[in-house]
Design a protein around this motif. Structure first.
Motif, PDB file in Angstrom:
ATOM      1  N   SER A 202     -13.032  29.614  -7.290  1.00 19.72           N
ATOM      2  CA  SER A 202     -13.802  28.427  -7.655  1.00 19.72           C
ATOM      3  C   SER A 202     -13.744  28.190  -9.163  1.00 19.72           C
ATOM      4  N   ALA A 203     -13.791  29.288  -9.929  1.00  7.76           N
ATOM      5  CA  ALA A 203     -13.734  29.157 -11.387  1.00  7.76           C
ATOM      6  C   ALA A 203     -12.378  28.655 -11.854  1.00  7.76           C
ATOM      7  N   LEU A 204     -11.346  28.914 -11.046  1.00  8.35           N
ATOM      8  CA  LEU A 204      -9.998  28.480 -11.414  1.00  8.35           C
ATOM      9  C   LEU A 204      -9.736  27.020 -11.064  1.00  8.35           C
ATOM     10  N   GLU A 205     -10.632  26.401 -10.299  1.00  4.44           N
ATOM     11  CA  GLU A 205     -10.513  24.984  -9.949  1.00  4.44           C
ATOM     12  C   GLU A 205     -11.476  24.182 -10.822  1.00  4.44           C
ATOM     13  N   PRO A 206     -10.990  23.458 -11.815  1.00  9.08           N
ATOM     14  CA  PRO A 206     -11.869  22.800 -12.798  1.00  9.08           C
ATOM     15  C   PRO A 206     -12.928  21.893 -12.179  1.00  9.08           C
ATOM     16  N   LEU A 208     -14.213  21.852  -9.080  1.00 14.77           N
ATOM     17  CA  LEU A 208     -15.192  22.610  -8.314  1.00 14.77           C
ATOM     18  C   LEU A 208     -16.106  23.394  -9.243  1.00 14.77           C
ATOM     19  N   PHE A 209     -15.537  24.036 -10.251  1.00 19.29           N
ATOM     20  CA  PHE A 209     -16.364  24.815 -11.178  1.00 19.29           C
ATOM     21  C   PHE A 209     -17.345  23.919 -11.929  1.00 19.29           C
ATOM     22  N   TYR A 210     -16.869  22.760 -12.389  1.00 14.93           N
ATOM     23  CA  TYR A 210     -17.750  21.847 -13.123  1.00 14.93           C
ATOM     24  C   TYR A 210     -18.930  21.407 -12.257  1.00 14.93           C
ATOM     25  N   SER A 211     -18.657  21.099 -10.986  1.00 18.42           N
ATOM     26  CA  SER A 211     -19.725  20.669 -10.085  1.00 18.42           C
ATOM     27  C   SER A 211     -20.706  21.803  -9.822  1.00 18.42           C
ATOM     28  N   LEU A 212     -20.174  22.999  -9.551  1.00 17.53           N
ATOM     29  CA  LEU A 212     -21.030  24.144  -9.261  1.00 17.53           C
ATOM     30  C   LEU A 212     -21.865  24.526 -10.484  1.00 17.53           C
ATOM     31  N   TYR A 213     -21.234  24.617 -11.633  1.00 13.82           N
ATOM     32  CA  TYR A 213     -21.955  24.997 -12.861  1.00 13.82           C
ATOM     33  C   TYR A 213     -23.025  23.964 -13.192  1.00 13.82           C
ATOM     34  N   SER A 214     -22.713  22.691 -13.015  1.00 15.33           N
ATOM     35  CA  SER A 214     -23.667  21.632 -13.350  1.00 15.33           C
ATOM     36  C   SER A 214     -24.865  21.650 -12.413  1.00 15.33           C
ATOM     37  N   VAL A 215     -24.624  21.872 -11.111  1.00 17.56           N
ATOM     38  CA  VAL A 215     -25.744  21.971 -10.164  1.00 17.56           C
ATOM     39  C   VAL A 215     -26.639  23.142 -10.533  1.00 17.56           C
ATOM     40  N   LEU A 216     -26.021  24.271 -10.837  1.00 13.89           N
ATOM     41  CA  LEU A 216     -26.796  25.462 -11.187  1.00 13.89           C
ATOM     42  C   LEU A 216     -27.603  25.233 -12.456  1.00 13.89           C
ATOM     43  N   SER A 267     -22.734   1.695  -8.373  1.00 18.63           N
ATOM     44  CA  SER A 267     -21.315   1.657  -8.023  1.00 18.63           C
ATOM     45  C   SER A 267     -20.716   3.051  -8.179  1.00 18.63           C
ATOM     46  N   PRO A 268     -19.715   3.411  -7.361  1.00 18.16           N
ATOM     47  CA  PRO A 268     -19.077   4.733  -7.475  1.00 18.16           C
ATOM     48  C   PRO A 268     -18.522   4.999  -8.874  1.00 18.16           C
ATOM     49  N   GLU A 269     -18.015   3.973  -9.522  1.00 20.19           N
ATOM     50  CA  GLU A 269     -17.458   4.152 -10.853  1.00 20.19           C
ATOM     51  C   GLU A 269     -18.530   4.548 -11.862  1.00 20.19           C
ATOM     52  N   LEU A 270     -19.704   3.926 -11.770  1.00 21.68           N
ATOM     53  CA  LEU A 270     -20.776   4.199 -12.719  1.00 21.68           C
ATOM     54  C   LEU A 270     -21.354   5.593 -12.526  1.00 21.68           C
ATOM     55  N   ARG A 271     -21.656   5.958 -11.274  1.00 23.64           N
ATOM     56  CA  ARG A 271     -22.301   7.250 -11.053  1.00 23.64           C
ATOM     57  C   ARG A 271     -21.356   8.438 -11.211  1.00 23.64           C
ATOM     58  N   SER A 272     -20.055   8.188 -11.265  1.00 24.99           N
ATOM     59  CA  SER A 272     -19.095   9.271 -11.488  1.00 24.99           C
ATOM     60  C   SER A 272     -18.667   9.373 -12.948  1.00 24.99           C
ATOM     61  N   SER A 273     -19.227   8.545 -13.816  1.00 22.50           N
ATOM     62  CA  SER A 273     -18.818   8.516 -15.215  1.00 22.50           C
ATOM     63  C   SER A 273     -19.531   9.610 -16.026  1.00 22.50           C
ATOM     64  N   ASP A 274     -18.920  10.005 -17.137  1.00 28.95           N
ATOM     65  CA  ASP A 274     -19.542  10.968 -18.043  1.00 28.95           C
ATOM     66  C   ASP A 274     -20.774  10.383 -18.722  1.00 28.95           C
ATOM     67  N   ILE A 316     -28.088  14.832  -7.405  1.00 31.19           N
ATOM     68  CA  ILE A 316     -27.303  14.248  -6.311  1.00 31.19           C
ATOM     69  C   ILE A 316     -25.848  14.090  -6.719  1.00 31.19           C
ATOM     70  N   ARG A 317     -25.617  13.668  -7.952  1.00 28.35           N
ATOM     71  CA  ARG A 317     -24.242  13.507  -8.430  1.00 28.35           C
ATOM     72  C   ARG A 317     -23.476  14.821  -8.303  1.00 28.35           C
ATOM     73  N   PHE A 318     -24.038  15.894  -8.821  1.00 25.96           N
ATOM     74  CA  PHE A 318     -23.327  17.175  -8.842  1.00 25.96           C
ATOM     75  C   PHE A 318     -23.293  17.847  -7.471  1.00 25.96           C
ATOM     76  N   GLN A 319     -24.373  17.705  -6.699  1.00 22.48           N
ATOM     77  CA  GLN A 319     -24.387  18.318  -5.369  1.00 22.48           C
ATOM     78  C   GLN A 319     -23.373  17.647  -4.449  1.00 22.48           C
ATOM     79  N   THR A 320     -23.260  16.344  -4.516  1.00 29.18           N
ATOM     80  CA  THR A 320     -22.257  15.632  -3.715  1.00 29.18           C
ATOM     81  C   THR A 320     -20.855  16.051  -4.115  1.00 29.18           C
ATOM     82  N   ASP A 321     -20.601  16.114  -5.418  1.00 35.97           N
ATOM     83  CA  ASP A 321     -19.291  16.559  -5.891  1.00 35.97           C
ATOM     84  C   ASP A 321     -18.968  17.956  -5.401  1.00 35.97           C
ATOM     85  N   LEU A 322     -19.968  18.815  -5.389  1.00 34.84           N
ATOM     86  CA  LEU A 322     -19.757  20.208  -4.974  1.00 34.84           C
ATOM     87  C   LEU A 322     -19.396  20.306  -3.499  1.00 34.84           C
TER      88      LEU A 322
END
Length: 396
Positions: A202-206, A208-216, A267-274, A316-322
């Motif tokens: 998971s740590a080697l997949e950017p 997945l790791f970003y989503s997991l780390y952000s949720v945590l 919109s999907p574009e807005l909620r997925s933005s940095d 919700i953003r990070f949990q959905t991504d995860l």
């Protein structure tokens, strides 16, 4: 299936939140300590922290419907025992630990059910929908506690809680019997021995790791503060009564519901933005601190609702991504690890936060949590490298 899962989650959450609020209120009444009242909430995380591999094994081995059914039934039995034996401190703490074990099993069972029965596109819709069940239930549980605190809570609440748990158990039995053939790899899953290898992968997949780390991070710090403040803010900082405790939970639950529906409307574009992430981090931290500036309950609660609203958008953003980015074959491990770290962070947050509130006040404590969030954000790259370096075959 999503309707049955939603209703079951909603009913269990009403009951669980009422139980935790009543336990915390009784402990604060008998000890006068915000820290001891917070420890009730902390106790529910001990089992997911110490036994997360057991959770992974159970959710991988048994069908979600069986896990959800038995957990609801045992929760009902434990609640009745506590009510009629009495709210003795250590007995309440031990009961909260057991409730936490059952709740973690139900949470894992629900996540596995979603991953088993829905496609990636359906998951994007149903993760937030199922999350709303927990938040509506939390809000309703807070409202129930505020309402019955004026009466004999045993006579009024026990029948309601019993009906809710029994209904949730019956709804769980109505879930599908078996997983579709194309998702049976999820049930077979990895063994305990491959846990750390899965974590390293998971740590080697950017993504997945970003989503997991952000949720945590979001749960550990922002939700961790909420578990300190939901007892300390109304009872200690604002000098309110038991009704104020229930009303805060209602306000927080309502803000979370609003966050769920607002997220779905974006919109999907807005909620997925940095920019979406950065803005909500700023708003949530600012409101978390600012809610302590005012002695008026209505103003403080309104600002607190903004903090919870922004937190929910991030979650919700990070949990959905995860859930979307995790592979089916490793999902039970990812789910168990998420519960382990989130609960560990929240346990530490409550212990440190409860001690800090009793000694330096809630405002200074909120500033400490904001600083912790910034530090962990800056450490993301270092943590990723640490996981990769310490989970190699030579190190295990």
């Amino acid at each position: 299936m999503i309707v049955k899962l939603w209703l079951s989650t909603f009913l269990v959450t009403i009951s669980n939140f009422y139980v935790y609020l009543s336990f915390s209120s009784e402990i604060y009444r008998s000890t006068g300590s915000s820290a001891h009242a917070s420890y009730v909430f902390a106790a529910q995380w001990i089992f997911p922290i110490t036994c997360f591999l057991i959770i992974e094994n159970i959710t991988r081995t048994y069908k979600p419907k069986i896990i959800l059914y038995l957990s609801a039934v045992v929760s009902l039995i434990v609640y009745i025992i506590v009510v009629y034996i009495g709210f003795y401190y250590w007995f309440v703490i031990m009961s909260a630990i057991l409730f936490g074990a059952l709740e973690s099993l139900m949470r894992g069972g629900r996540q596995v059910a979603l991953k088993m029965f829905y496609s990636e596109e359906d998951l994007k819709r149903h993760v937030s929908s199922l999350a709303s069940a927990s938040y509506v239930g939390a809000s309703a549980g807070g409202a129930l506690f505020a309402a019955v605190s004026h009466f004999d809570t045993v006579q009024v609440a026990v029948p309601v809680i019993c009906i809710a748990y029994i209904s949730a158990a019956l709804l769980a039995l109505r879930l599908p019997e078996a997983a579709p053939s194309e998702t049976k790899a999820l049930i077979q899953g990895p063994s305990f021995r491959s846990f750390f290898y899965t974590l390293r992968g998971s740590a080697l997949e950017p993504n997945l790791f970003y989503s997991l780390y952000s949720v945590l991070l979001v749960c550990g710090v922002l939700q961790g503060y909420h578990n300190v403040a939901r007892a300390a803010l109304p009872l200690s900082h604002l000098g309110g009564n038991e009704s104020a405790l229930g009303y805060l939970q209602f306000v927080a639950g309502s803000a979370i519901i609003g966050g769920v529906w607002f997220f779905k409307a974006l919109s999907p574009e807005l909620r997925s933005s940095d920019a979406f992430v950065r803005i909500n981090l700023f708003v949530s931290c600012t409101a978390m601190v600012t809610s302590n500036f005012f002695a008026e309950i209505s103003i403080s609660y309104a600002i607190y609702a903004i903090y919870i609203f922004s937190f929910e958008l991030l979650f919700i953003r990070f949990q959905t991504d995860l859930i979307v980015s995790a592979k089916a074959s490793s999902f039970t491990v990812i789910s168990a690890f998420q519960q382990f770290v989130v609960n560990l962070c929240m346990l530490l947050s409550v212990i440190v936060g409860g001690f800090a509130v009793d000694n330096i006040g809630l405002l200074a404590t909120s500033l400490l949590f904001s600083a912790a969030l910034l530090i962990f954000l800056a450490a993301k790259g270092w943590v990723q490298k640490l996981i990769v370096s310490t989970t190699t075959p030579e190190c295990l």
